[in-house]
Every structure is written in C-alpha cells, then in structure tokens.
Design a protein around this motif. Sequence first.
Motif, PDB file in Angstrom:
ATOM      1  N   SER A 161      26.028  19.843 -22.389  1.00  7.24           N
ATOM      2  CA  SER A 161      25.479  19.091 -21.264  1.00  7.24           C
ATOM      3  C   SER A 161      26.605  18.487 -20.443  1.00  7.24           C
ATOM      4  O   SER A 161      27.665  18.156 -20.960  1.00  7.24           O
ATOM      5  CB  SER A 161      24.556  17.978 -21.763  1.00  7.24           C
ATOM      6  OG  SER A 161      25.289  17.042 -22.520  1.00  7.24           O
ATOM      7  N   THR A 162      26.370  18.385 -19.187  1.00  2.78           N
ATOM      8  CA  THR A 162      27.380  17.807 -18.299  1.00  2.78           C
ATOM      9  C   THR A 162      26.755  16.655 -17.528  1.00  2.78           C
ATOM     10  O   THR A 162      25.579  16.683 -17.179  1.00  2.78           O
ATOM     11  CB  THR A 162      27.896  18.848 -17.291  1.00  2.78           C
ATOM     12  OG1 THR A 162      26.810  19.341 -16.532  1.00  2.78           O
ATOM     13  CG2 THR A 162      28.600  19.982 -18.011  1.00  2.78           C
ATOM     14  N   ASN A 163      27.557  15.643 -17.288  1.00  2.00           N
ATOM     15  CA  ASN A 163      27.121  14.504 -16.489  1.00  2.00           C
ATOM     16  C   ASN A 163      27.681  14.646 -15.079  1.00  2.00           C
ATOM     17  O   ASN A 163      28.881  14.805 -14.896  1.00  2.00           O
ATOM     18  CB  ASN A 163      27.618  13.184 -17.093  1.00  2.00           C
ATOM     19  CG  ASN A 163      26.946  12.893 -18.417  1.00  2.00           C
ATOM     20  OD1 ASN A 163      25.771  13.192 -18.584  1.00  2.00           O
ATOM     21  ND2 ASN A 163      27.694  12.312 -19.344  1.00  2.00           N
ATOM     22  N   ILE A 164      26.816  14.635 -14.117  1.00  2.00           N
ATOM     23  CA  ILE A 164      27.246  14.726 -12.733  1.00  2.00           C
ATOM     24  C   ILE A 164      27.531  13.314 -12.223  1.00  2.00           C
ATOM     25  O   ILE A 164      26.652  12.454 -12.209  1.00  2.00           O
ATOM     26  CB  ILE A 164      26.164  15.396 -11.870  1.00  2.00           C
ATOM     27  CG1 ILE A 164      25.890  16.803 -12.385  1.00  2.00           C
ATOM     28  CG2 ILE A 164      26.593  15.432 -10.403  1.00  2.00           C
ATOM     29  CD1 ILE A 164      24.754  17.487 -11.655  1.00  2.00           C
ATOM     30  N   LEU A 165      28.759  13.090 -11.849  1.00  2.00           N
ATOM     31  CA  LEU A 165      29.148  11.777 -11.341  1.00  2.00           C
ATOM     32  C   LEU A 165      28.852  11.710  -9.856  1.00  2.00           C
ATOM     33  O   LEU A 165      29.318  12.535  -9.077  1.00  2.00           O
ATOM     34  CB  LEU A 165      30.645  11.533 -11.592  1.00  2.00           C
ATOM     35  CG  LEU A 165      31.075  11.513 -13.063  1.00  2.00           C
ATOM     36  CD1 LEU A 165      32.573  11.287 -13.158  1.00  2.00           C
ATOM     37  CD2 LEU A 165      30.331  10.435 -13.834  1.00  2.00           C
ATOM     38  N   ARG A 166      28.071  10.745  -9.481  1.00  2.00           N
ATOM     39  CA  ARG A 166      27.728  10.582  -8.084  1.00  2.00           C
ATOM     40  C   ARG A 166      28.390   9.329  -7.527  1.00  2.00           C
ATOM     41  O   ARG A 166      28.370   8.275  -8.153  1.00  2.00           O
ATOM     42  CB  ARG A 166      26.215  10.471  -7.914  1.00  2.00           C
ATOM     43  CG  ARG A 166      25.478  11.740  -8.314  1.00  2.00           C
ATOM     44  CD  ARG A 166      23.983  11.595  -8.091  1.00  2.00           C
ATOM     45  NE  ARG A 166      23.279  12.821  -8.428  1.00  2.00           N
ATOM     46  CZ  ARG A 166      21.967  12.966  -8.358  1.00  2.00           C
ATOM     47  NH1 ARG A 166      21.223  11.943  -7.961  1.00  2.00           N
ATOM     48  NH2 ARG A 166      21.392  14.109  -8.676  1.00  2.00           N
ATOM     49  N   THR A 167      28.963   9.444  -6.378  1.00  2.69           N
ATOM     50  CA  THR A 167      29.585   8.309  -5.734  1.00  2.69           C
ATOM     51  C   THR A 167      28.504   7.443  -5.094  1.00  2.69           C
ATOM     52  O   THR A 167      27.724   7.939  -4.278  1.00  2.69           O
ATOM     53  CB  THR A 167      30.576   8.760  -4.647  1.00  2.69           C
ATOM     54  OG1 THR A 167      31.551   9.601  -5.240  1.00  2.69           O
ATOM     55  CG2 THR A 167      31.255   7.557  -4.005  1.00  2.69           C
ATOM     56  N   PRO A 168      28.422   6.167  -5.481  1.00  2.00           N
ATOM     57  CA  PRO A 168      27.403   5.310  -4.873  1.00  2.00           C
ATOM     58  C   PRO A 168      27.575   5.244  -3.359  1.00  2.00           C
ATOM     59  O   PRO A 168      28.689   5.265  -2.847  1.00  2.00           O
ATOM     60  CB  PRO A 168      27.672   3.940  -5.518  1.00  2.00           C
ATOM     61  CG  PRO A 168      28.423   4.245  -6.773  1.00  2.00           C
ATOM     62  CD  PRO A 168      29.233   5.464  -6.478  1.00  2.00           C
ATOM     63  N   LYS A 169      26.460   5.171  -2.673  1.00  2.00           N
ATOM     64  CA  LYS A 169      26.489   5.147  -1.216  1.00  2.00           C
ATOM     65  C   LYS A 169      26.665   3.727  -0.711  1.00  2.00           C
ATOM     66  O   LYS A 169      26.034   2.792  -1.216  1.00  2.00           O
ATOM     67  CB  LYS A 169      25.188   5.729  -0.673  1.00  2.00           C
ATOM     68  CG  LYS A 169      25.193   5.958   0.825  1.00  2.00           C
ATOM     69  CD  LYS A 169      23.852   6.486   1.297  1.00  2.00           C
ATOM     70  CE  LYS A 169      22.846   5.361   1.413  1.00  2.00           C
ATOM     71  NZ  LYS A 169      21.622   5.769   2.128  1.00  2.00           N
ATOM     72  N   LYS A 170      27.529   3.561   0.282  1.00  2.00           N
ATOM     73  CA  LYS A 170      27.671   2.255   0.909  1.00  2.00           C
ATOM     74  C   LYS A 170      26.405   1.937   1.708  1.00  2.00           C
ATOM     75  O   LYS A 170      25.826   2.820   2.335  1.00  2.00           O
ATOM     76  CB  LYS A 170      28.867   2.245   1.867  1.00  2.00           C
ATOM     77  CG  LYS A 170      30.220   2.375   1.217  1.00  2.00           C
ATOM     78  CD  LYS A 170      31.298   2.318   2.299  1.00  2.00           C
ATOM     79  CE  LYS A 170      32.668   2.492   1.695  1.00  2.00           C
ATOM     80  NZ  LYS A 170      33.734   2.439   2.736  1.00  2.00           N
TER      81      LYS A 170
END
Length: 219
Positions: free
Chosen positions: A5-14
Amino acid sequence: MMQQSTNILRTPKKPRFLCLHGHLSSATILEQQLKVWPESVTSKMEFVYVNGSVPLDYDDGTSVDQYFGWFDFDKVTMDQYEIIDEGIAYIEDRMIELGPFDGLLGFSEGALISASLPGLQQQGLCLKKVEKIEHVIVISGGGYPVPELTEPALPFPINIPSLHIFGETDIARRHAPELVDAYVDPLVLYHHGGHEVPKLDEEGLRIMYEFLERINAIF
C-alpha cells in the motif's frame, strides 16, 4: 505476492480569498496596501485581486491609474436595489471565473460588501452559483453605509470565522461595530491608525495568527 500500500501525500491548500478594494481604488492599490503585512501572515493565504465593475474618473494631478467602484450609483433612473444586485452579480461572475474561493477580504467599501455577502448568501438571496463563503476579513468596513446591502444581510447571526480590523481615527469606526455584531464569535483587531490597512504589532500578529488557526491555514 502482497500488494504494497502507498500513502499519497497531498499538499494542504491555502485558503483562497477574493479581495475587494475600496471605493475609488483598484486591485493594484489593494495589493500594495496589503504589503504592510509580513510574509509570515500573507504566505499562509492566497489573495486574488479584482477591479470593481464601475470605472471612476478621478484626476489628482499626479496619478494616471484607473480607479474603480463596485456600484454604479450614477444610474439615477434605476432602483438602488437593482444597482446593488448588478454589483453582486459582477462579483459572483468573478468568483466563477477565478474560483473556487474559501473567503472574502475587503477594504472600506469592499469590506462592507465582504461582510454582507455571507449573510445574504446564507439566506439564499445571492451567490447561488458558487460555494459557501467560509470566512471573511473586514478591513475598515462600515464607512460607506448602504442600507440596501446591509439591512437584509445582517439581522441573522453569521456563523463563520471573521476578522474585523479598524482604527482609532478610522472614518469607518462609527459603523464598524455593526458589522462585528453580525458575526458569531468575531475576532477584532483594533489599531491606533486611521482608514488604512495597518501594520501588525505584537498584539495584531497574535490576533491574526488566531484567525489563521480558525480557518485552518498552514503553519
């Protein structure tokens, strides 16, 4: 073989703010006004500046800039409510064109509009084609009372994070509390200046950072 399994890192939106300038001003001028705030504040938000719908003629003898307003009150043959509706429709068009937006930021006349629109929207009176306004920054709002805008907008509590900024010698000081009182648990940043975007002292920064935490800005 087991699939890893892989975790997709998402950049939080300003948080994105549509920024509404004051009367006889422009997007460029408001952008310059907000430069008095430190990068530690402005880097936590995204600002989108737009000009008002009404070009205004003004010659101070030195500037060649174009100035704007949000309502065309020179249309004396039109009902004032119709003039207000036209201005709000123009703002909604910009929100559709440039959005989505999380909040509104306004100065002076733009602040009066920014403080009123969430109340109108929650009653289903405007901004039906865009997402809910989640928070507002109201700077020197209240100096240009427009009853056709505020009276239907402010009687009911507006329960979103709000930051209200006005000064000791501000021409908006008399009416600014009316906009503050329309909101549930508002934050108020009071400074010793006038009708302006103030520099942020230690207390101003504390209040600003509290507001940024309330709107889930990235730290």
